[in-house]
Design an enzyme around this catalytic site. Structure first.
Site, PDB file in Angstrom:
ATOM      1  N   LYS A   1      65.487  24.748  60.937  1.00 25.03           N
ATOM      2  CA  LYS A   1      64.284  25.534  61.207  1.00 25.03           C
ATOM      3  C   LYS A   1      63.100  24.800  60.598  1.00 25.03           C
ATOM      4  O   LYS A   1      63.049  24.580  59.387  1.00 25.03           O
ATOM      5  CB  LYS A   1      64.420  26.925  60.614  1.00 25.03           C
ATOM      6  CG  LYS A   1      63.164  27.760  60.804  1.00 25.03           C
ATOM      7  CD  LYS A   1      63.355  29.177  60.347  1.00 25.03           C
ATOM      8  CE  LYS A   1      62.066  29.966  60.504  1.00 25.03           C
ATOM      9  NZ  LYS A   1      62.236  31.361  60.108  1.00 25.03           N
TER      10      LYS A   1
ATOM     11  N   LYS B   1      65.209  25.281  65.804  1.00 22.49           N
ATOM     12  CA  LYS B   1      64.042  26.108  66.051  1.00 22.49           C
ATOM     13  C   LYS B   1      62.785  25.431  65.518  1.00 22.49           C
ATOM     14  O   LYS B   1      62.829  24.924  64.398  1.00 22.49           O
ATOM     15  CB  LYS B   1      64.252  27.447  65.332  1.00 22.49           C
ATOM     16  CG  LYS B   1      63.101  28.402  65.423  1.00 22.49           C
ATOM     17  CD  LYS B   1      63.344  29.569  64.531  1.00 22.49           C
ATOM     18  CE  LYS B   1      62.091  30.419  64.536  1.00 22.49           C
ATOM     19  NZ  LYS B   1      62.130  31.456  63.548  1.00 22.49           N
TER      20      LYS B   1
END
Ligand code: PBG
Length: 322
Positions: free
Chosen positions: A193, A246
């Site tokens: 992330k 992400k």
């Protein structure tokens, strides 16, 4: 002799015959925002078409999604009360815990995933507890997340999805779940992330923008890819069932690298800023809506993702339903 690849592009039937990748509703996950206070429900300005739902509204939304063929949702809670300890996150009757119970009771066939983080629950907006220097305290945060995960599991979550980027959290969550008999609850780890500017609209939706500083001391530095593979490897070692990259569009190379390196299911998160920028272009008449969405979703599958978390899931399902 000239080679003529165009022969296989001549008609839609021939193109379909040789099409290499498909986006199936089975693999799409719709994120859902659930508020504790009715007055917080309603539209999100920077995310046209997405709403903040009350628990009843979220149940209705899940019924609609399931009827359209969507099989999984990812829940985010917006509590009535925020404090430095994120205390609303660890309550058995917290907003997400109640939403999970209500959704599982009403639409049991739907896979319910619960995002697991503290930034929506802390008054300072950081993803963890702060130490005396004002830095995010890794190990104290991990202990809290493990307790929260158990409350989500007890409520009936099929999957918990830690998105905090603390070190060692997957192992701690796995241990905590197993200790109380929730070995069947899966972990989808937000492994790679990035500290991305593309989360802007989400922070409006979840009222979770940090009050000071930013998330760069825990989320990844955008230019790194080897580090992403290391983060994913660690999460797999710690017991993750699904690993995630992400955001999506600016990180397709990371999805591809992960696909070539690991055999676990890979999820990609087509985040709020990616959604907002397309919606803005659609509203201006600058991009053709359906074709653009299909092309973007296909890019994730082509890059190697098994699961695509996207705010477009409902719209695509509705279009498939005709
Ligand atoms: C919570 C969390 C965030 C997103 C998912 N989980 C926000 C953040 O890290 O700031 C972003 C999702 C999106 O932008 O759609 N930590």
């Amino acid at each position: 002799m000239i080679h003529r690849p165009r022969r296989l592009r001549r008609t839609e039937a021939i193109r379909a015959l040789v099409r290499e990748h498909h986006v199936r509703l089975d693999h799409l996950v719709q994120p859902i925002f659930v508020v504790e206070r009715a007055e917080d429900a309603g539209p999100i300005a920077s995310m046209p078409g997405i709403e903040r739902h009350t628990i009843d509204g979220a149940v209705e939304e899940c019924r609609t999604l399931a009827a359209l063929g969507i099989r999984a949702v990812l829940l985010f809670g917006i509590p009535a009360h925020k404090d430095a300890q994120a205390s609303s996150n660890v309550k058995e009757d917290g907003v997400v815990q109640r939403a999970i119970r209500a959704i599982k009771a009403a639409v049991p066939e739907l896979a319910v995933m619960a995002d697991l983080c503290n930034c929506e629950y802390t008054d300072h907006g950081h993803c963890g507890l702060l130490d005396e220097r004002g830095e995010v305290d890794n190990d104290a945060t991990v202990a809290l997340l493990a307790n929260v995960a158990v409350t989500y599991a007890r409520a009936g979550a099929d999957v918990v999805a830690p998105s905090d980027m603390m070190d060692g959290r997957v192992a701690a969550i796995r241990d905590a779940l197993d200790d109380v008999g929730f070995e069947q609850v899966a972990i989808m780890a937000y492994s790679a992330k990035y500290g991305s500017a593309f989360y802007g609209p989400f922070r409006e939706a979840a009222a979770s923008a940090p009050r000071f500083g930013d998330r760069r001391s825990y989320q990844m530095d955008p230019p790194n890819v080897r580090e992403a593979l290391r983060e994913i490897a660690l999460d797999i070692e710690e017991g993750a069932d699904i690993v995630m990259v992400k955001p999506g569009l600016p990180y397709l190379d990371v999805v591809r690298a992960a696909r070539e390196t690991f055999d676990l299911p890979i999820a990609v998160y087509n985040v709020s800023g990616e959604y907002a920028m397309l919606q803005a272009a659609f509203a201006a008449g600058w991009l053709e809506r359906d074709r653009t969405i299909d092309e973007v979703l296909a890019s994730f599958v082509r890059a190697g993702a098994d699961i695509v978390i996207t705010y477009f899931a409902k719209e695509v399902a509705r279009r498939h339903a005709g």
